[in-house]
Write an enzyme that holds these catalytic residues in place. Sequence first.
Site, PDB file in Angstrom:
ATOM      1  N   LYS A   1       0.859  -1.187   0.000  1.00  0.00           N
ATOM      2  CA  LYS A   1       0.000   0.000   0.000  1.00  0.00           C
ATOM      3  C   LYS A   1       0.884   1.221   0.000  1.00  0.00           C
ATOM      4  CE  LYS A   1      -4.470   0.807   0.239  1.00  0.00           C
ATOM      5  NZ  LYS A   1      -5.516  -0.160  -0.152  1.00  0.00           N
TER       6      LYS A   1
HETATM    7  N1  GLU Z   1      -7.031   0.041  -3.583  1.00  0.00           N
HETATM    8  C1  GLU Z   1      -7.757  -1.153  -3.897  1.00  0.00           C
HETATM    9  C2  GLU Z   1      -7.856  -2.048  -2.680  1.00  0.00           C
HETATM   10  O1  GLU Z   1      -7.763  -1.587  -1.560  1.00  0.00           O
HETATM   11  C3  GLU Z   1      -7.224  -1.842  -5.139  1.00  0.00           C
HETATM   12  C4  GLU Z   1      -5.804  -2.311  -5.057  1.00  0.00           C
HETATM   13  C5  GLU Z   1      -5.255  -2.826  -6.385  1.00  0.00           C
HETATM   14  O2  GLU Z   1      -5.994  -2.929  -7.337  1.00  0.00           O
HETATM   15  O3  GLU Z   1      -4.070  -3.106  -6.414  1.00  0.00           O
HETATM   16  O4  GLU Z   1      -8.106  -3.219  -2.800  1.00  0.00           O
END
Ligand code: GLU
Length: 423
Positions: A113
């Site tokens: 993240k």
């Molecule tokens: N931000 C989204 C999540 O929390 C998508 C993450 C992604 O597609 O890598 O799952």
Amino acid sequence: MVIKIAARESANELLSATMRQIEFAAEKIGLESGVLKILSKPKRTLTVSIPVRMDDDTTEVFEGYRVQHNLSLGPAKGGIRFHPSVNMEEVIALAMLMTYKCAVVNIPYGGAKGGVICNPKDLSLRELERLTRRFTSEISIIIGPEKDIPAPDVYTNPQIMAWIMDTFSMQHGFSIPAVVTGKPIEIGGSEGRNEATGLGVVYSIEEAASKLQLDLSGATTVIQGFGNVGSVAAAALSELGCKIIAVSDSKGCIYNEKGLNLAALKAHKEQTGSVINYPDTNIITNDDLLALKCDILVMAALENQITGENASKVNARLVAEGANGPTTYEGDQVLNQKGITVIPDILANAGGVVVSYFEWVQGIQHFFWTETEVKKQLRRRMNTSFSHVYETSSSYGVSMRTAAYMLALNRVSTAMNIRGLYP
Ligand code: GLU
């Protein structure tokens, strides 16, 4: 200062809730303590300082993070959020959730993240672009199509992904679309990616509703959050016949017991910037919204919304977690005691990362699928994952959240054990 302290406390809450849930599931599957120790910490964290030339020619310095939690199943994957309350503990917790989310839906990624402390609503488009490009440049030492692939999250969007892709490509001298997912379709994005998280939430609600014998036609529904996830979920649920009686966004909550017209509400939000002041609705508080009697409550805003204090008032049959970490550990205990079915975040909102995976695969193969194909594959994966979680939850007599973590921990720890501990 007060905001920063509050943000840090709520981030610690998310991290501690995530750890407690993992420890509980780890005990259920008899996970080796060494493996749990490794999984309790992120593999790699990077803090960067991001100097940005503002439109008035002054310089501002922002702080950003990229965290890779565990890479046992594949390259790191996870979104980047731009939000004033971002901080390292929050990003670590969200990276952990990504590890287990990818494992629950069985896609070959580890968890990551990123985040930048900023309010994009206060920045001009050019400032936002310069911030994004400099942040990308700073984290470019750890991202890449085989290493770590960012995507959109809170307050980031396909345009921001395009700038990330362009900056990374410029630095390497050729186009590298697979460094990021959630890109515009014109530059290698996937059909259906923008709606994927919201649609995945709805697919999981359809599965849960059939288990609960809850008829979706006429089912009263409350949606907290009207961004990318909440607005898509609301529209799709309304198409299935659900009656959306209340909706909220960062500016407030609106309610009409007769139901809202989603197309008109979306147009109103696009015009005015918020759902509030939509005709024929009453403004209610966030606490009132969460306490409304309804069949389905979709949590699609931020973390730590259903807590030990307000969970006893939740009056829904089914809670679907479109956001990451919307329920605290104590809140979750209360919902379970009340017999409310919760589709946990790492399952309910996994549609986004599933279609990110499809986008990455399509990009690497230079072979693109139709929207129908993407949606068919998304539904198949969501349904299979839902069944596995539901069956585990029934056979062990645990909540779907615990069951999802049990399955995910099993997959991650098996990969860790087969690979072995280096050196
Ligand atoms: N931000 C989204 C999540 O929390 C998508 C993450 C992604 O597609 O890598 O799952």
